[in-house]
Enzyme design. Structure first.
Site, mmCIF file in Angstrom:
data_model
loop_
_atom_site.group_PDB
_atom_site.id
_atom_site.type_symbol
_atom_site.label_atom_id
_atom_site.label_comp_id
_atom_site.label_asym_id
_atom_site.label_seq_id
_atom_site.Cartn_x
_atom_site.Cartn_y
_atom_site.Cartn_z
ATOM 1 N N CYS A 50 0.821 -1.209 0.000
ATOM 2 C CA CYS A 50 0.000 0.000 0.000
ATOM 3 C C CYS A 50 0.855 1.258 0.000
ATOM 4 O O CYS A 50 0.385 2.319 -0.421
ATOM 5 C CB CYS A 50 -0.950 0.004 1.193
ATOM 6 S SG CYS A 50 -0.125 -0.063 2.799
ATOM 7 N N HIS A 99 18.999 0.065 1.122
ATOM 8 C CA HIS A 99 17.598 0.470 1.000
ATOM 9 C C HIS A 99 16.676 -0.711 1.312
ATOM 10 O O HIS A 99 15.735 -0.584 2.102
ATOM 11 C CB HIS A 99 17.314 0.986 -0.411
ATOM 12 C CG HIS A 99 15.877 1.297 -0.651
ATOM 13 N ND1 HIS A 99 15.268 2.430 -0.186
ATOM 14 C CD2 HIS A 99 14.896 0.589 -1.302
ATOM 15 C CE1 HIS A 99 13.991 2.430 -0.531
ATOM 16 N NE2 HIS A 99 13.743 1.318 -1.210
ATOM 17 N N SER A 109 9.198 2.756 6.409
ATOM 18 C CA SER A 109 7.742 2.724 6.394
ATOM 19 C C SER A 109 7.155 4.036 6.896
ATOM 20 O O SER A 109 7.824 4.825 7.565
ATOM 21 C CB SER A 109 7.225 1.579 7.272
ATOM 22 O OG SER A 109 7.659 0.329 6.789
#
Length: 358
Positions: A50, A99, A109
């Protein structure tokens, strides 16, 4: 060989763009195959959640594979490059490694330290392996990433007080309505997010919870775990007459709640406010719902305000996390240099420092 990652995330692009580039779970294995074959990559993996869409790739050195990857994204999603290119970031070599390690550990996040992303990274890796789009290098990289994420969670306090997207959604509902124990909540979707939503709602003493899903058996199975009520998917709009809060996480490829649905519903509700929190990407709810009187729609980007209030403790742990990631990257890059000797994969010296993406 060159190791690269190219992508967009919640920092670089709003949900309106991220949803256009997202890959439905049912398509991800085939999409991995098409990507690898059409761009002539040695290895590849798509991570679609998402909050991010990223492509990890191993490719021949000296060739421009970034243009090919961007062209693939445009063709696959039917988009013009101009719609998203300026939002993309690229990492190469060690920067790509660090990363991924940061992503898998929840350090990149929206909710720093959240645990859901590790499971999403693991699922993306399993899907790519199943579709044979990864190989020796990406397999090693993702296994190292997952191990590093586990080490960070056990060796630091980054997860202490951490919240998930699901818990943030429930906190948002509390901010909007105050006490929730006398409210009726409808959960749309029975995946991991739906399960966590049910857990957090019960912890907040919400007694009236409805659960719906396209498959009634799944809705019933989830409802049975917490004394909730399953609702047939074709009937859930009618049940909104008595619902105070809707939390959607179905992740359908199209909207399942439209502006006209809510507009026609409001007279039956006697214009009582209806609050909808859409956690899905692509979004489950038509943005036009927000123009309906007494309907209030929040999407996943709206959760950031609540997340920012919970950052101070976990930010203090980022230094330790960075050192763990740096050490893990050293080990992986050392292995990579032995497998593919080349100047661009030499191990950096201490003087060059550890550059982590936090």
């Amino acid at each position: 060989m060159d190791l690269i990652v190219i992508g967009i995330n919640h920092k670089t692009a709003p949900v309106e763009i991220r949803e256009k580039l997202s890959f439905p779970p049912k398509e991800i294995i085939e999409a991995n195959r098409l990507l690898k074959e059409s761009v002539f990559l040695k290895e590849s993996l798509i991570l679609s959640t998402c909050n991010r869409v990223e492509i990890y790739a191993l490719c021949d050195r000296g060739k421009d594979y970034l243009s090919g990857i961007k062209s693939f994204l445009s063709r696959y999603h039917g988009l013009s490059l101009s719609e998203y290119e300026e939002r993309m970031y690229v990492r190469e070599g060690r920067d790509a490694v660090e990363h991924l390690f940061s992503v898998a550990a929840g350090l990149d996040s929206m909710v720093i330290g959240e645990m859901e992303i590790s499971g999403q990274v693991k699922k993306a890796y399993q899907d790519a392996r199943q579709g044979l789009s990864t190989g020796k290098v990406l397999n090693r990289l993702f296994e190292k990433a997952l191990n590093t994420a586990k080490k960070i969670r056990t060796k630091t306090f980054i997860g202490q007080g951490a919240v998930s997207v699901s818990s943030v959604a429930v906190r948002l509902a509390e901010k909007i309505l105050g006490r929730l124990d006398d409210k009726t909540v409808l959960i749309i979707g029975t995946g991991a997010v739906g399960e966590q939503l049910l857990l957090y709602l019960r912890k907040n003493d919400v007694k009236s919870i409805l659960v719906t899903n396209r498959t009634l058996e799944k809705a019933q199975g989830l409802a049975d775990t917490a004394r909730a009520t399953a609702v047939a998917f074709e009937n859930f709009l009618d049940r909104l007459v008595d619902v105070d809060i809707v939390i959607a996480s179905a992740g359908a490829p199209h909207h399942i709640i439209h502006k006209n649905d809510i507009a026609s519903l409001m007279p039956r509700r006697k214009q009582q406010p209806l609050f909808i929190i859409d956690l899905a990407v692509p979004r489950d709810v038509d943005a036009g719902v927000n123009t309906v009187d007494n309907a209030y729609l929040y999407d996943i980007d709206d959760l950031k305000r609540i997340v920012d209030e919970n950052m101070s403790l976990r930010k203090n742990e980022l230094g330790d996390c960075s050192r763990i990631i740096g050490n893990a990257a050293d080990i992986f890059m050392g292995w990579m240099a032995k497998e593919n000797p080349a100047p661009s994969y030499r191990r950096r010296t201490a003087e060059e420092g550890v550059k982590g993406e936090m």
